[in-house]
Design an enzyme around this catalytic site. Sequence first.
Site, short mmCIF file in Angstrom:
data_model
loop_
_atom_site.label_atom_id
_atom_site.label_comp_id
_atom_site.label_asym_id
_atom_site.label_seq_id
_atom_site.Cartn_x
_atom_site.Cartn_y
_atom_site.Cartn_z
N PRO A 1 -22.07 9.70 -46.96
CA PRO A 1 -23.11 9.15 -47.83
C PRO A 1 -22.97 7.65 -48.05
O PRO A 1 -21.86 7.15 -48.27
CB PRO A 1 -22.92 9.92 -49.14
CG PRO A 1 -22.39 11.24 -48.69
CD PRO A 1 -21.49 10.94 -47.53
N CYS A 2 -24.10 6.96 -48.01
CA CYS A 2 -24.08 5.50 -48.04
C CYS A 2 -24.52 4.91 -49.37
O CYS A 2 -24.57 3.70 -49.51
CB CYS A 2 -24.99 4.95 -46.94
SG CYS A 2 -26.75 5.30 -47.21
N GLN A 3 -24.84 5.75 -50.37
CA GLN A 3 -25.44 5.20 -51.60
C GLN A 3 -24.54 4.17 -52.27
O GLN A 3 -25.02 3.22 -52.87
CB GLN A 3 -25.76 6.33 -52.58
CG GLN A 3 -26.92 7.20 -52.14
CD GLN A 3 -26.46 8.38 -51.29
OE1 GLN A 3 -25.37 8.35 -50.72
NE2 GLN A 3 -27.28 9.41 -51.20
N PHE B 1 -22.74 2.04 -50.82
CA PHE B 1 -22.70 0.82 -50.03
C PHE B 1 -24.06 0.13 -49.97
O PHE B 1 -24.15 -1.07 -49.76
CB PHE B 1 -22.27 1.13 -48.59
CG PHE B 1 -20.99 1.87 -48.48
CD1 PHE B 1 -19.86 1.45 -49.15
CD2 PHE B 1 -20.90 3.01 -47.70
CE1 PHE B 1 -18.66 2.14 -49.04
CE2 PHE B 1 -19.71 3.71 -47.58
CZ PHE B 1 -18.59 3.26 -48.25
#
Length: 743
Positions: A89-91, A93
């Site tokens: 998950p990239c949230q 970043f």
Amino acid sequence: MRSGKPQGGASAPKMICLFAGGGGLHLGLRQAGFETLFATDSWAPAAKTFRRNLPDVPFHCGDIRHLTPTRVAQMTGGQNVDLVAGGPPCQGFSTLGDQAHGDPRNTLFEAFLRVVLWTQPRCVLVENTSYLRSQYSGHYADLIRESLEGLGFDVEVETLNAADYGTPQIRRRVFFIATRVGRPFQWPSVTHAPMGTRRLHRYQTVGGAIMDLADADATAGVPNHVPLRHGEKVLARYRLIPEGGRMPPPQDLPPEIRRRNFGNTYKRLHRRKPALTLVPGNNAFPVHPVADRSLTAREAARLQDFPDTYVLEGARNEQCKLVGNAVPVRLARHLGEAISLHLGESAQAEDSGQSIAASQRRTRAKKAGSRRGQLTAASFFTGAGGLLLGFARAGFRVVSSYDRKAVVDRNMAINFPEIPHFHTSVWDLEGDRIVRDCGGTAPDVMFGGSPCQGFSIFGNRRFANTRGGHRPEEDERNELSIKFIDLALEVGPKALLLENVKGMLSTQRYGSTYVDEIVRRLENGGYHVEHRILNTADHGIPQLRERLVLVAFKPGLPWEWPSPKFFSEPKPWQRPYATVGDVISDLADPATHSLDFSHVPMAHKELVVERYKLIPEGGRLPETDLPKRLRRGYRSKRVSNFSHVYRRLSRHRPATTMVPGHNAFPVHPTLPRTLTVREAARIQTFPDSMRFVGTRQQQCMLVGNAVPPLFADVLAQKVAKAIKGNALQPGYKADVYELKAEA
């Protein structure tokens, strides 16, 4: 576009797909010839989407953190794995998320690494938002690279734009390719360019991808093509947006529809250009080029290269998230073909030692070259290094470390060999020496967690009620906090951070409290001082651990306390507390036991094990209902619930406070034993790459006394932000909440 059928056969390369989501990365790799041993995601709509479109793919719907080596071996059937691929998950970043450097979702990469370690693939593919390479000075990009290099991989990193490979969307993502093949990886060649050339095709456009879907009535049978019903206020705004443009500025809007622009919501696509980057969410997709509505999930899927036969499951907002988070299928296919070629043309290196040595040299060179311009910090009472690790993760260069325990020397040499560490008591330090140790310049920050036993109800502080004449100020451990403050006043850092138990607030010292005395000295020295009790669970740590945090800084620095991000009873838009099960479930598997890993269960005596079996999950020992033979202890006449010894944790809640000691760790949620050092370290948010040496009791003391590194990271970010003065622009959060309210 090619179909979703794999192009390989019996000899096709084998892959595992983690964080599979809507399946864009998986579908592209499958089209490139990879055969899936299993895919996994914790989100039910992702599982339903896979099972509908790819029923032949074994899919595990569950939290990757709960996988075990035994379970993974069962799902791979003992077959060799060529590729482990996924996008954690990239949230944390993304520029559209909280940008929380300490966001626990960022640490899901550690669970990804565990699967890599257990399966030993020839190649690893990690995908994330392109901002990963620049956010927080590239810390997480460096962490991913160094972690993979530490497992013996050669790592290449590149940011690719999906439009360059035929996707009708400008979408830049960062990819890490890690291989054990003895030659450099060749990234796929670009196939498209903005205006096209003799060699390259022209960029694909929005119009070419979705204009046949503009008439919703004529396309009623197309799956996932359901326009959102917008309110009149939103429609009035959409009508004012020109093709390829934004909504006019607020001052040019009629008063009844004014608001700030936010993200992609009030941007209209252009038919003759690629789309801008799609982001997940119900209302976050941009506006259709000619219709006064946002894109449907199917139109967005077209812009992500999904074929119309690929049906997205779930409610509309879930479909949008599946699409918006996906890797474009064409880009994934090009990467898959390049990886397949890389694996097929080169034999695996016979000895990866040369690769590891080369990667370690690169890592050391990178660290040495990254020191310029960094804020500096000095660590006191270092212990296991929880505060130190948090400050390092937040971008500080730790230039000196101090502790008087020999076991700390050994742990520092293993885990932080690049940091100058000094075996000495704080009592023996002087300000001039600290400056010399820090390279001749005062560090920007001094931090430490002075010994807490004298302030804690579990330590000598209890003697105030049980022994006449007890004087806390005569306890040398308590006075160390005052010595630390005096040293800081001699050195003169820009900021100081002190952590301790909340009992420090009430412990008396010559008629006032220790905190009162610390504040008085610092204020007389020209510092502004603030202190607050913070609960680590509010910041993503799977542990209810209340601690006093005191910060002092030169007047004028814009200090801001971190606000809670996680909640025991969250509202629908809030995040729940992290839980014990999230971080230690995989360690219940005996295959993970290892002395080097500090994960060896205690050999409890038979009666103790029998008592443990009677404790319900999340509960205490039922003293009054114990069988007679279990009521008497080995060294006591009667067994009683003392501290955490007879308390069992729950998988579904945060842990109680970890306290140091040989037997003080609580009981495992499901097994009849106390926690191992590694399990306690996981609950304290230490990474698995940290190694702990010394006797078991020494390791327990180090881990139990530590500040959780994730919590330290959150605090260190605020310290860095205050020193640099780089507060967020006003209005950012207001826009987020406005959008939620309007939706």
